[in-house]
Scaffold this motif. Structure first.
Motif, PDB file in Angstrom:
ATOM      1  N   THR A  72       1.012  -1.168   0.027  1.00 55.66           N
ATOM      2  CA  THR A  72      -0.124   0.046  -0.113  1.00 55.66           C
ATOM      3  C   THR A  72       0.945   1.471   0.099  1.00 55.66           C
ATOM      4  O   THR A  72       0.534   2.048  -0.816  1.00 55.66           O
ATOM      5  N   ASP A 151      -6.909  -1.535  -3.628  1.00 57.09           N
ATOM      6  CA  ASP A 151      -6.106  -2.196  -2.493  1.00 57.09           C
ATOM      7  C   ASP A 151      -6.919  -3.338  -1.839  1.00 57.09           C
ATOM      8  O   ASP A 151      -8.341  -2.992  -1.602  1.00 57.09           O
ATOM      9  N   GLU A 152      -6.351  -4.322  -1.433  1.00 54.73           N
ATOM     10  CA  GLU A 152      -7.165  -5.294  -0.855  1.00 54.73           C
ATOM     11  C   GLU A 152      -8.318  -5.913  -1.808  1.00 54.73           C
ATOM     12  O   GLU A 152      -9.243  -6.139  -1.542  1.00 54.73           O
ATOM     13  N   ARG A 255       4.242  -3.410   9.406  1.00 54.68           N
ATOM     14  CA  ARG A 255       3.312  -2.712  10.327  1.00 54.68           C
ATOM     15  C   ARG A 255       3.459  -3.065  11.678  1.00 54.68           C
ATOM     16  O   ARG A 255       3.372  -2.390  12.690  1.00 54.68           O
TER      17      ARG A 255
HETATM   18 MG   LIG Z   1      -1.979  -2.900   2.283  1.00 46.79          MG
END
Ligand SMILES: [Mg+2]
Ligand SMILES: Nc1ncnc2c1ncn2[C@@H]1O[C@H](COP(=O)(O)OP(=O)(O)OP(=O)(O)O)[C@@H](O)[C@H]1O
Length: 411
Positions: A72, A151-152, A255
């Motif tokens: 992302t 995205d996703e 993350r």
């Molecule tokens: Mg992502």
């Protein structure tokens, strides 16, 4: 001097400076100036999309890789700069980043795209086909390139199939002035196989896999963010490498690494320390794990909660080995008390498997000698936490005092 009960707390905030220089920088939404260890991916996407600046339609691109590998952020980084450069030379490039967790129906996708090109449509109400026709007409009213980043994408596909994807991959043949390019992102590595073959081949004219970071790469990412996010010297020796090592344990998830560092610093602040220590990182790790389990438990469907509650009450009983048969027996009793319609043993077993995949219960197939094999089940999260969360549920509350012992004694 006042002696307000909050003075001691507030005085501390005023007199001791924050550990954070800029808290925002450590949040996932922040786009940093540098993305260490993603040079290749940035160049790849830059070359693929850059042809737009020369009036060529970029190929459709498929990006995949595990969670937290930078898909992302790299897409945002590249498209943001592409947009800036296009604007500076007066090229009509529009980028639309669609988060398919929220935008998960064909209608929503098209409504969002319409909105972006200045053809607003109502939130609901129109037939999807009509919205598509309006979108196509408006888009083709001038020379422009629309880059749609899904995205996703798996989330959209799961809910609504590949209708809109199919339409968008074919749209260029009908357009005279405008063009559309697609960037699709997913962390579900087997997702591509579930697409219709025609859609699959058009979507992946180019592909790029994002590999998990290793622990040293995570250290570089954290160090870069820490420079902007923290005051100098507040992170003590080993803090960054511990966050990186913990995050690299499963797979290198940036993350997770960033969350660990941010939460560790928040804990240090709360404890009134002026520096972040390794012990804060360990506490952060526990807290994040607890939060993840909590979220997973809260959002379980009621039948799954009931099956889990059956496991819980059996763990509280004197039974040494809990089998799927015991669980179903208790589950049926729980249904009686709560008034819920029972599901079949087969379905209950599949819910147990889902709980096992979430890491909430442990299942193990054991041999029972001449009685064949059975599945042994145990809770793999803290019983207290399970109780606290499940008892918030309307139905589980009704059976919060259920005792499995009497039932087990019956045969
Ligand atoms: Mg992502
Ligand atoms: N190379 C990098 N440099 C700096 N920050 C990074 C880098 N890679 C990832 N991050 C940060 O890590 C977090 C996760 O990255 P990102 O959201 O891009 O992952 P993802 O691959 O899209 O994961 P998911 O599949 O779960 O959506 C974000 O906060 C992002 O800013």
């Amino acid at each position: 001097m006042s002696d307000h009960p909050l003075d001691a707390i507030f005085d501390r905030f005023i007199s001791s400076p924050s550990i954070f220089k800029n808290h925002e920088v450590l949040r996932p939404s922040h786009i940093p100036d540098k993305l260490p260890h993603r040079d290749y991916e940035i160049q790849f996407l830059g070359k693929a999309l850059g042809s737009a600046l020369r009036n060529n339609r970029p190929s459709n691109i498929f990006l995949y890789g595990k969670t937290g590998t930078g898909k992302t952020i790299v897409s945002k980084y590249v498209t943001k700069y592409l947009q800036e450069r296009a604007n500076s030379i007066g090229k009509n490039i529009i980028v639309s980043l669609l988060n398919c967790v929220e935008i998960d129906t064909d209608y929503r996708v098209l409504a969002r795209l319409c909105d972006l090109i200045g053809e607003p449509v109502p939130f609901t109400g129109l037939p999807t086909d009509e919205v598509f026709q309006r979108f196509k007409a408006k888009l083709d009213s001038k020379k422009q390139l629309l880059i749609v980043v899904f995205d996703e994408l798996d989330k959209l596909h799961q809910k609504s199939g590949d209708n809109v994807l199919y339409q968008l991959t074919r749209i260029n043949t009908d357009l005279k002035k405008a063009q559309v390019s697609l960037v699709c992102i997913t962390n579900d590595l087997s997702f591509k196989e579930t697409l219709d073959p025609r859609v699959r081949s058009s979507l992946s004219e180019e592909e790029l896999v994002f590999k998990p970071y290793n622990s040293l790469q995570l250290e570089d990412i954290l160090a870069e963010r820490a420079k902007e996010g923290f005051h100098e010297g507040v992170l003590t020796e080993g803090v960054i490498s511990l966050c990186a090592a913990l995050a690299a344990q499963e797979h290198g998830d940036a993350r997770r690494a960033l969350d660990l560092l941010r939460v560790a610093a928040e804990i240090a602040e709360r404890e009134n320390e002026s520096k972040v220590l390794q012990s804060h990182v360990r506490k952060a790790s526990k807290q994040i794990e607890k939060d993840t389990i909590q979220e997973a438990l809260i959002s379980l469907p009621v039948q799954t909660k009931l099956v889990l509650w059956a496991v819980y009450v059996l763990e509280k009983s004197t039974l040494k080995v809990i089998t799927t048969g015991d669980i179903y027996k208790v589950y049926l009793e729980l249904c009686k008390t709560t008034g819920l319609d029972p599901i079949t043993p087969r379905r209950a077993n599949s819910l147990l498997n889902e709980l096992s995949m979430l890491g909430v219960v442990n299942t193990k197939v054991v041999s029972m000698g001449r009685y064949g094999r059975t599945t042994k089940v145990s809770l793999s999260v803290s019983p207290r936490q399970t109780r606290n969360i499940l008892c918030e549920d309307f139905y589980i509350k009704k059976v919060s005092d259920f005792n499995a012992q009497t039932l087990l004694g019956k045969d």
